[in-house]
Design an enzyme around this catalytic site. Structure first.
Site: not given
Ligand code: SAH
Length: 233
Positions: A15, A81, A176-177, A200
């Site tokens: 990103e 998402g 998530m942030e 997604d």
């Molecule tokens: N172990 C993986 C975790 C990725 S989590 C790694 O270290 O790459 C997914 C990331 O994409 C998070 O930063 C979140 O902000 C984003 N994201 C994309 N789709 C998401 C969804 N459906 N729900 C929550 N976060 C999502």
């Protein structure tokens, strides 16, 4: 103390790396385990950091960035998402406000998502920044939807959870942030905006979508950030 115009935070390398790649006069610094790269982009002083996944790493990064680089504004970029039927893979969601969908003190009579202490559910986005970002997205010809972006410490991947976030918070995208970074900016009285490209559908099929479309989504969110920095005054 350093002073930059814009701070940019992404959770994952994919990103932020394309922004860092085109910066000039780069300086690197690691704070609390997070790599911050400061330098120039299109004549503006910026700092770009990869914070890691989830609200805690995001908060650590935002606070360290503010105290060390004193940016005028912070943008959180990346993938998310999609919760709105108007958002397809690769489209852009821009926050009008953000919420923490996993913050829940409702057994005590509080509304879901209430951030006790500051006593709000929705953390507002900076209007001027949001408008500049929307302009940049439109000029790139990418479909853009503005609305509530919801953060929580979980990868949303079920129709039920998705519906809960839509019904309770009117969310258009989940990640998530963003709300953690916005929370830190709010208490520091700093303008903030969250810009996410859809990777997604946040439902049962999303574990299929995500690995395939994360790259495309990150490419689009990166392009928006570059265009925003270019136009920034
Ligand atoms: N172990 C993986 C975790 C990725 S989590 C790694 O270290 O790459 C997914 C990331 O994409 C998070 O930063 C979140 O902000 C984003 N994201 C994309 N789709 C998401 C969804 N459906 N729900 C929550 N976060 C999502």
């Amino acid at each position: 103390m350093n002073k930059v115009d814009i701070g940019i935070i992404g959770a994952m390398k994919i990103e932020v790396e394309a922004i860092q790649a085109v910066m000039e006069d780069k300086k690197e610094r690691i704070i609390s385990g997070i790599l911050f790269i400061s330098g120039k982009l299109y004549g503006k002083d910026i700092v770009v950091a990869e914070c890691g996944i989830g609200k805690v790493f995001a908060a650590i990064c935002a606070e360290a960035m503010i105290l060390t680089y004193n940016p005028d504004v912070i943008i959180n970029t990346g993938v998310a998402g999609g919760l709105s039927p108007k958002l397809k893979i690769g489209d852009i969601a821009v926050s009008t406000s953000v919420v923490q969908h996993d913050m829940d003190t409702s057994p005590l009579g509080d509304p879901l998502g209430l951030l006790s202490g500051i006593n709000i559910v929705n953390i507002p986005t900076d209007d001027k920044t949001r408008e500049s970002i929307v302009k940049a997205v439109e000029e790139l010809g990418i479909n853009c939807v503005q609305g509530v972006i919801a953060s929580g410490d979980q990868f949303v991947n079920s129709a039920d959870k998705k519906q809960m976030i839509v019904d309770t918070f009117d969310g258009i995208a989940c990640e998530m942030e963003g709300a953690s970074i916005s929370h830190v900016c709010y208490v520091n009285k700093l303008p903030c905006c969250v810009v996410r490209s859809i990777s997604d559908g946040a439902d049962d099929d999303s574990h299929m979508d995500y690995p395939e479309f994360c790259k495309l989504a990150a490419k689009n969110s990166t392009a928006v950030i570059k265009a925003f920095v270019q136009q920034y005054k």
